[in-house]
Design an enzyme around this catalytic site. Structure first.
Site, PDB file in Angstrom:
ATOM      1  N   GLU A   1       0.945  -1.451   0.013  1.00 46.43           N
ATOM      2  CA  GLU A   1       0.190  -0.009   0.038  1.00 46.43           C
ATOM      3  C   GLU A   1       0.945   1.281  -0.157  1.00 46.43           C
ATOM      4  OE1 GLU A   1      -3.034   0.150  -0.608  1.00 46.43           O
ATOM      5  OE2 GLU A   1      -3.752  -1.709  -0.466  1.00 46.43           O
TER       6      GLU A   1
ATOM      7  N   THR B   1       2.045   5.923  -7.137  1.00 44.10           N
ATOM      8  CA  THR B   1       2.890   4.928  -8.536  1.00 44.10           C
ATOM      9  C   THR B   1       2.203   4.131  -8.948  1.00 44.10           C
ATOM     10  OG1 THR B   1       4.774   5.417  -6.356  1.00 44.10           O
ATOM     11  CG2 THR B   1       5.270   3.795  -8.007  1.00 44.10           C
TER      12      THR B   1
ATOM     13  N   GLY C   1      10.906   7.283  -5.898  1.00 43.25           N
ATOM     14  CA  GLY C   1      10.476   8.550  -5.581  1.00 43.25           C
ATOM     15  C   GLY C   1       9.611   8.891  -4.312  1.00 43.25           C
ATOM     16  N   TYR C   2       9.295   9.996  -3.784  1.00 42.68           N
ATOM     17  CA  TYR C   2       8.648  10.315  -2.418  1.00 42.68           C
ATOM     18  C   TYR C   2       9.402   9.249  -1.415  1.00 42.68           C
ATOM     19  CZ  TYR C   2       5.065  12.185  -5.524  1.00 42.68           C
ATOM     20  OH  TYR C   2       4.499  12.700  -6.408  1.00 42.68           O
TER      21      TYR C   2
ATOM     22  N   TYR D   1      -6.442   6.466   4.517  1.00 44.08           N
ATOM     23  CA  TYR D   1      -6.511   5.590   3.476  1.00 44.08           C
ATOM     24  C   TYR D   1      -5.809   4.139   3.853  1.00 44.08           C
ATOM     25  CZ  TYR D   1      -5.734   2.727  -0.609  1.00 44.08           C
ATOM     26  OH  TYR D   1      -5.536   1.711  -1.403  1.00 44.08           O
TER      27      TYR D   1
ATOM     28  N   ASP E   1      -9.440   5.842  -1.961  1.00 44.24           N
ATOM     29  CA  ASP E   1      -8.477   6.574  -2.699  1.00 44.24           C
ATOM     30  C   ASP E   1      -9.086   7.318  -3.945  1.00 44.24           C
ATOM     31  OD1 ASP E   1      -9.114   4.742  -4.191  1.00 44.24           O
ATOM     32  OD2 ASP E   1      -6.981   3.646  -4.587  1.00 44.24           O
TER      33      ASP E   1
ATOM     34  N   CYS F   1     -18.649  -2.443 -17.754  1.00 43.91           N
ATOM     35  CA  CYS F   1     -18.774  -2.154 -16.477  1.00 43.91           C
ATOM     36  C   CYS F   1     -19.892  -3.068 -15.621  1.00 43.91           C
ATOM     37  CB  CYS F   1     -18.995  -0.739 -16.130  1.00 43.91           C
ATOM     38  SG  CYS F   1     -19.094  -0.380 -14.298  1.00 43.91           S
TER      39      CYS F   1
ATOM     40  N   CYS G   1     -25.612   2.991 -12.416  1.00 42.80           N
ATOM     41  CA  CYS G   1     -24.735   4.134 -12.591  1.00 42.80           C
ATOM     42  C   CYS G   1     -25.598   5.405 -13.148  1.00 42.80           C
ATOM     43  CB  CYS G   1     -23.568   3.845 -13.368  1.00 42.80           C
ATOM     44  SG  CYS G   1     -22.514   5.289 -13.385  1.00 42.80           S
TER      45      CYS G   1
HETATM   46  S1  SF4 Z   1     -19.279   5.572 -15.334  1.00 37.89           S
HETATM   47 FE1  SF4 Z   1     -20.467   4.224 -13.928  1.00 37.89          FE
HETATM   48  S2  SF4 Z   1     -20.877   2.692 -15.659  1.00 37.89           S
HETATM   49 FE2  SF4 Z   1     -19.145   3.886 -16.334  1.00 37.89          FE
HETATM   50  S3  SF4 Z   1     -17.696   2.616 -15.865  1.00 37.89           S
HETATM   51 FE3  SF4 Z   1     -17.592   4.175 -14.427  1.00 37.89          FE
HETATM   52  S4  SF4 Z   1     -19.268   3.277 -12.630  1.00 37.89           S
HETATM   53 FE4  SF4 Z   1     -19.140   2.074 -14.486  1.00 37.89          FE
END
Ligand code: SF4
Length: 372
Positions: free
Chosen positions: A42, A48, A86-87, A125, A143, A210, A216
């Site tokens: 992590e 990176t 780096g860093y 994180y 993140d 996706c 979405c």
């Molecule tokens: S915008 Fe929405 S549908 Fe498109 S890749 Fe990202 S999370 Fe998936």
């Protein structure tokens, strides 16, 4: 933030977990729950790319296979293994956190978010990522990848540079996180993975592949590509520098940077502020007590840090004299042992070539520049 109702948002969990289980990239740190190994990965992955980290990760763990070994790591060895990533403060913080784990916790990592957060160099994180991946704690690891996925999913137009936005995203993710430790572990990694390979930065999101496309809001409303909203960064300042490659008897001059500030404690080629012409560079060499013999070459290079950009003019020249006390004259094997940050990569390569030429009988005489 225009919120998606929680019932809808919680519907992302199942397709996300299934997608990750079928598609996750095979990365070495995903095959372990050992908090030491997860934590090293992590820290290396901060700012990176995965591809760049892979080799470093294996070498680092071969050199320091346990938290005890890292706690005892000599500074030079540690910096050498980090060279190019780096860093560099990340490496020093790793070691001081390892020392804390050994001294305070008897070599066992704290198994809570709060305990991990108390270690040097461990922020919100990293503490969440290790707590969930190693101990199955219900801690969302938010993140940049996760922020991007989440703001697109929920069509959120809040500025992700604002800590309030990050807090809200964290709370909302926590509210839909699974309960089973194994699912928690996968859930965090799946959100990050989706943000790294499907809903990725630098180009349009790959909504066609996706697993969350149906849910979405950003995709449905056509806003995904313009998200996340981020206030513009402050412009970087530019610093001009003159870098000197001083050669003497098959050796090059190095010196150590100060203990604090940028690239603290690493090795560098002697340098001074400003873009010097040949005359000024000759005066600077004399101020260091060196007598210039022959000029070899003039080089230029640029290096970009997060807040500053170095524009460097370099001079390669043969000298006599020892220079100031903090100059160290390194032959090729000595050079190899020292960590020289990638800001000086151009000069380091040139130095290696010149020292090799010397090995094979080449030399620095007959340079193309002459003293003004
Ligand atoms: S915008 Fe929405 S549908 Fe498109 S890749 Fe990202 S999370 Fe998936």
């Amino acid at each position: 933030m225009p919120h998606t109702p929680l019932t809808t948002l919680s519907e992302i969990v199942s397709p996300l977990l299934s997608w990750y289980r079928a598609n996750a990239r095979d990365l070495p740190w995903r095959k372990t729950r050992d908090p030491y190994r997860v934590w090293v990965s992590e820290i290396m992955l901060q700012q990176t790319r995965v591809a760049a980290v892979l080799g470093y990760y294996q070498r680092f763990l071969s050199a320091f296979p346990s938290v005890e070994a890292l706690a005892d790591a000599p500074e030079e060895r540690l910096m050498k293994l980090w060279e190019g990533l780096g860093y560099y403060n990340r490496a020093r913080n790793l070691r001081s956190a390892a020392q804390t784990v050994v001294k305070v916790f008897g070599g066992k990592f704290p198994d809570t978010y709060e305990g991990l957060l108390a270690l040097p160099g461990v922020g919100d994180y990293t503490a969440s990522a290790v707590a969930s991946a190693s101990f199955g704690r219900r801690e969302p690891a938010v993140d940049g990848n996760v922020l991007r996925v989440f703001t697109r999913l929920t069509d959120c137009h809040d500025d992700i540079g604002d800590p309030k936005t990050k807090r809200t995203v964290r709370e909302r993710i926590e509210s839909i996180m699974p309960i089973e430790p194994e699912d928690i572990r996968v859930f965090n990694q799946a959100l990050m993975e989706l943000g790294a390979v499907v809903c990725a930065p630098g180009g349009p999101p790959k909504c066609g592949t996706c697993p969350l496309a149906e849910k979405c809001l950003g995709r449905r409303r056509g806003t995904a590509e313009s998200l996340p909203v981020k206030s513009p960064k402050k412009a970087r300042r530019t610093e001009e520098k003159t870098v000197f490659l001083f050669f003497r008897d098959g050796k090059v001059a190095l010196r150590k940077r100060p203990r604090d500030g940028l690239l603290a404690g690493l090795w560098e080629f002697p340098n001074a502020d400003g873009a010097m012409d040949e005359t000024a560079a000759g005066v600077q060499a004399a101020l260091w007590g060196l007598t210039p013999g022959a000029w070899k070459r003039r080089l230029t290079a640029k290096h970009i840090f997060s807040h500053v950009e170095w524009h460097m003019t370099g001079y390669v020249l043969k000298v006599s004299g020892d220079g100031p006390e903090d100059f160290f004259w390194a032959d090729r094997p000595e050079l190899e042992k020292r960590a020289i940050p990638s800001a000086f990569a151009r000069f380091l390569n040139e130095t290696k070539t010149i020292l090799s030429e010397n090995d094979t009988g080449g030399n620095l005489e007959g340079g193309s520049l002459s003293w003004a």
